[in-house]
Design an enzyme around this catalytic site. Structure first.
Site, PDB file in Angstrom:
ATOM      1  N   HIS A  43      -3.634  -5.048   0.630  1.00 15.44           N
ATOM      2  CA  HIS A  43      -3.050  -5.587   1.865  1.00 15.44           C
ATOM      3  C   HIS A  43      -3.126  -7.118   1.869  1.00 15.44           C
ATOM      4  O   HIS A  43      -4.058  -7.692   2.440  1.00 15.44           O
ATOM      5  CB  HIS A  43      -3.797  -5.036   3.084  1.00 15.44           C
ATOM      6  CG  HIS A  43      -3.518  -3.585   3.335  1.00 15.44           C
ATOM      7  ND1 HIS A  43      -2.433  -3.148   4.054  1.00 15.44           N
ATOM      8  CD2 HIS A  43      -4.180  -2.474   2.941  1.00 15.44           C
ATOM      9  CE1 HIS A  43      -2.439  -1.825   4.104  1.00 15.44           C
ATOM     10  NE2 HIS A  43      -3.492  -1.391   3.435  1.00 15.44           N
TER      11      HIS A  43
ATOM     12  N   CYS B  87       0.831  -1.196   0.000  1.00 14.93           N
ATOM     13  CA  CYS B  87       0.000   0.000   0.000  1.00 14.93           C
ATOM     14  C   CYS B  87       0.872   1.255   0.000  1.00 14.93           C
ATOM     15  O   CYS B  87       1.450   1.601  -1.022  1.00 14.93           O
ATOM     16  CB  CYS B  87      -0.983  -0.056   1.171  1.00 14.93           C
ATOM     17  SG  CYS B  87      -2.464   0.906   0.856  1.00 14.93           S
TER      18      CYS B  87
ATOM     19  N   GLU C 266      -1.565  -9.179   3.562  1.00 12.56           N
ATOM     20  CA  GLU C 266      -1.405  -9.759   4.913  1.00 12.56           C
ATOM     21  C   GLU C 266      -2.758 -10.107   5.544  1.00 12.56           C
ATOM     22  O   GLU C 266      -2.833 -10.962   6.422  1.00 12.56           O
ATOM     23  CB  GLU C 266      -0.612  -8.810   5.826  1.00 12.56           C
ATOM     24  CG  GLU C 266      -1.301  -7.525   6.282  1.00 12.56           C
ATOM     25  CD  GLU C 266      -1.186  -6.375   5.290  1.00 12.56           C
ATOM     26  OE1 GLU C 266      -0.955  -6.627   4.090  1.00 12.56           O
ATOM     27  OE2 GLU C 266      -1.356  -5.204   5.725  1.00 12.56           O
TER      28      GLU C 266
HETATM   29  N1  GLN Z   1      -1.884   6.843   2.864  1.00 10.32           N
HETATM   30  C1  GLN Z   1      -2.026   6.064   1.680  1.00 10.32           C
HETATM   31  C2  GLN Z   1      -3.389   6.239   1.049  1.00 10.32           C
HETATM   32  O1  GLN Z   1      -4.321   6.633   1.691  1.00 10.32           O
HETATM   33  C3  GLN Z   1      -1.749   4.593   1.925  1.00 10.32           C
HETATM   34  C4  GLN Z   1      -2.731   3.941   2.841  1.00 10.32           C
HETATM   35  C5  GLN Z   1      -2.269   2.613   3.323  1.00 10.32           C
HETATM   36  O2  GLN Z   1      -1.094   2.296   3.276  1.00 10.32           O
HETATM   37  N2  GLN Z   1      -3.169   1.812   3.829  1.00 10.32           N
HETATM   38  O3  GLN Z   1      -3.561   5.938  -0.104  1.00 10.32           O
END
Ligand code: GLN
Length: 543
Positions: free
Chosen positions: A515, A380, A517
């Site tokens: 994600h 992410c 995970e």
């Molecule tokens: N801050 C980033 C976004 O909002 C990544 C978010 C995250 O890593 N879950 O896109």
């Protein structure tokens, strides 16, 4: 017939109620029953999505896009049953439902009160969205005696009464501390905690006693006598060396037998716990070890990255190695050279994150990994930082950045204002509320054949993974980034949102917008984690 097991906790917090519930779920499942686990959280936030990870640990995201308590991660990892929005509720959500109904006039002029309106809403939640489950396990957050959990305890008391003992069971988790000065185990905190529960009208049927040594028979008898439970229902929940041992130990202590006995179900054959035993064997006797550096922001509180550390351990299990985690606060790279902190590690992982603080350090970690050919896994935010790094240092887009941090001449990461979910157009703007307005939950991703990610995902053409972010890698820079060597191995099926990036000329450098995970299990380690740890094993042979 669905039976309900209500799990409360007493004496102190952090006794591992979530794990205890998850382990019981796994045991009942091993006996062939269909289970679902739920969590009732007494705080006033509508969901944990707006809470700082320092406050609450990780936010666990479900397929249907709910931002939930991290205990749902334990439930899902232990039982494999995907959690849903309807598996986690907070006081905030209950009250907002009740107040919305009141404003709508649904209470027909009644005085709206905690009892019955709030408790009814809680009971409705507990019994909603059930499809043929044999057991629904409901964990009540907090500790008995907290003011804020009172409506929940009252609601489950009523439910216990309505459903009767053949369909409801109360399980209470307590602490039996060893006082070294006296050289004795103490049962008094358990007695007090049960008394507190009794005062609220709840008689526990099973007591799970957290303890750091064997529970002597005399103490078991004493607890049974004072707490009005049968001796066999006083179960010792002794500390164990790995969480995967918990279901095995609980079974040995007779927990699932006791639950069956309570409900009048046949004890029958021994449940098959082989898969747990196999995992425990690998964890206890690894064939090697690797060190992975997690370069993040909330590194002081390990719960902030709960699913991540579990998924890395699963990757280790798949490769029969122990995974040591080296937690690094990325801000340190703003003063010190990354080299001194990262030179010895076999893999670098930059996890999800929010906000500008520490971002430059993460960009440096990505640079170090790219240049020094150390395995890099960007999740992410970690993918976004790797893309910014490539844009700045390879594509010569100086000062490229994310619009999350303000104005930039090259917004290689930016706010996507429109996208498609299940054939409907979704919109968001910079002014949206913070709660629940991100790209949340499962989305499909088309995988580009011939890439490393395609190989990792067994050459399937489409995958589905869970998201939680507001910003996206900006498709308008795709060509420039490709010229710099970045391969876009995964895209949203409409080709608008980059989902996976990689460098083909690097031993292992992958960024994913989702994600992974969240979906990894001890028995089914996520392929990206299995592959990342395999690459780290290779790296460990070089360093
Ligand atoms: N801050 C980033 C976004 O909002 C990544 C978010 C995250 O890593 N879950 O896109």
């Amino acid at each position: 017939m669905t039976r309900f097991i209500f799990i409360t906790g007493g004496v102190v917090s952090s006794l591992g109620k979530g794990l205890c519930s998850a382990a019981l779920g796994a045991l009942l499942q091993a006996r062939g029953y269909k289970v679902r686990l739920r969590k009732l959280d007494p705080y006033l936030n509508v969901d944990p999505g707006t809470m700082s990870p320092y406050q609450h640990g990780e936010v666990y995201v479900t397929d249907d896009g709910a931002e939930t308590d991290l205990d749902l991660g334990h439930y899902e990892r232990f039982t494999g049953v995907p959690s849903r929005q309807s598996d986690n509720v907070t006081t905030g959500r209950i009250y907002s439902t009740v107040i919305a109904k009141e404003r709508h006039g649904d209470y027909l002029g009644a005085t709206v009160q905690v009892i019955p309106h709030v408790t009814d809403a809680i009971k409705e939640f507990v019994q909603a969205d059930i499809s043929g489950e044999d057991f629904v396990l409901c964990e009540i957050g907090g500790t008995v005696g907290d003011i804020e959990s009172l409506p929940f305890l009252e609601a489950i008391r009523q439910l216990g009464n309505e459903l009767g003992p053949k369909r409801a069971l109360f399980m209470h988790l307590t602490l039996v501390p060893y006082i070294s000065a006296a050289g004795e185990l103490k049962t008094k905190p358990t007695q007090h905690s049960v008394k507190e529960l009794l005062g609220l009208g709840i008689q526990p049927d099973i007591l799970m006693c957290r303890i750091d040594r064997a529970l002597p028979e005399a103490d078991r008898r004493k607890i049974a006598l004072f707490c009005n439970v049968e001796e066999e229902a006083v179960i010792s929940a002794r500390d164990v060396d790995t969480i995967y041992q918990v279901p095995i130990s609980y079974h040995e202590e007779g927990l699932d037998n006791e639950v069956c006995r309570h409900f009048g179900l046949p004890i029958g054959a021994e449940p098959d716990l082989n898969r747990w035993q196999n995992v425990v064997n690998v964890v206890r006797k690894p064939e090697g070890e690797v060190t992975i550096s997690i370069v993040g922001k909330y590194v002081q509180l390990k719960d902030a990255y709960k699913s991540l550390s579990e998924a890395l351990e699963h990757g280790g299990i798949a490769n029969h190695v122990k995974v040591n985690l080296d937690w690094i606060d990325s801000e340190i790279f703003e003063q010190e050279d990354a080299v001194t902190h990262l030179e010895h590690v076999h893999g670098i992982l930059v996890p999800g994150g929010f906000g500008e603080r520490g971002a430059e350090g993460k960009i440096q970690a990505a640079r170090f990994a790219r240049e020094r050919k150390v395995p890099y896994f960007g999740i992410c935010f970690g993918m976004q930082m790797a893309v910014i790094e490539a844009a700045r240092n390879v594509a010569d887009l100086n000062m490229a950045s994310s619009t999350e941090f303000g104005q930039t001449p090259y917004p290689v990461v930016g706010l996507m204002t429109e996208w498609i979910k299940s054939n409907t157009l979704q919109r968001r703007t910079a002014e949206d509320n913070k709660g629940g307005t991100m790209r949340l939950g499962s989305y499909p991703c088309a995988v580009l054949p011939g890439t490393r990610v395609a190989e990792i995902y067994d050459n399937v053409s489409e995958i589905s993974e869970r998201h939680r972010h507001r910003y996206e890698v900006n498709i308008n820079f795709k060509e420039q980034l490709e010229k710099a060597g970045v391969v876009f191995g995964g895209m949203s099926p409409d080709g608008v949102l980059p989902e996976m990036v990689e460098y083909p000329d690097h031993p292992w450098f992958i960024g994913v917008q989702f994600h992974p995970e969240l979906k990894s299990k001890p028995f089914h380690p996520h392929p990206l984690f299995t592959s990342f740890i395999a690459a780290a094993v290779q790296q460990s042979r070089l360093v």
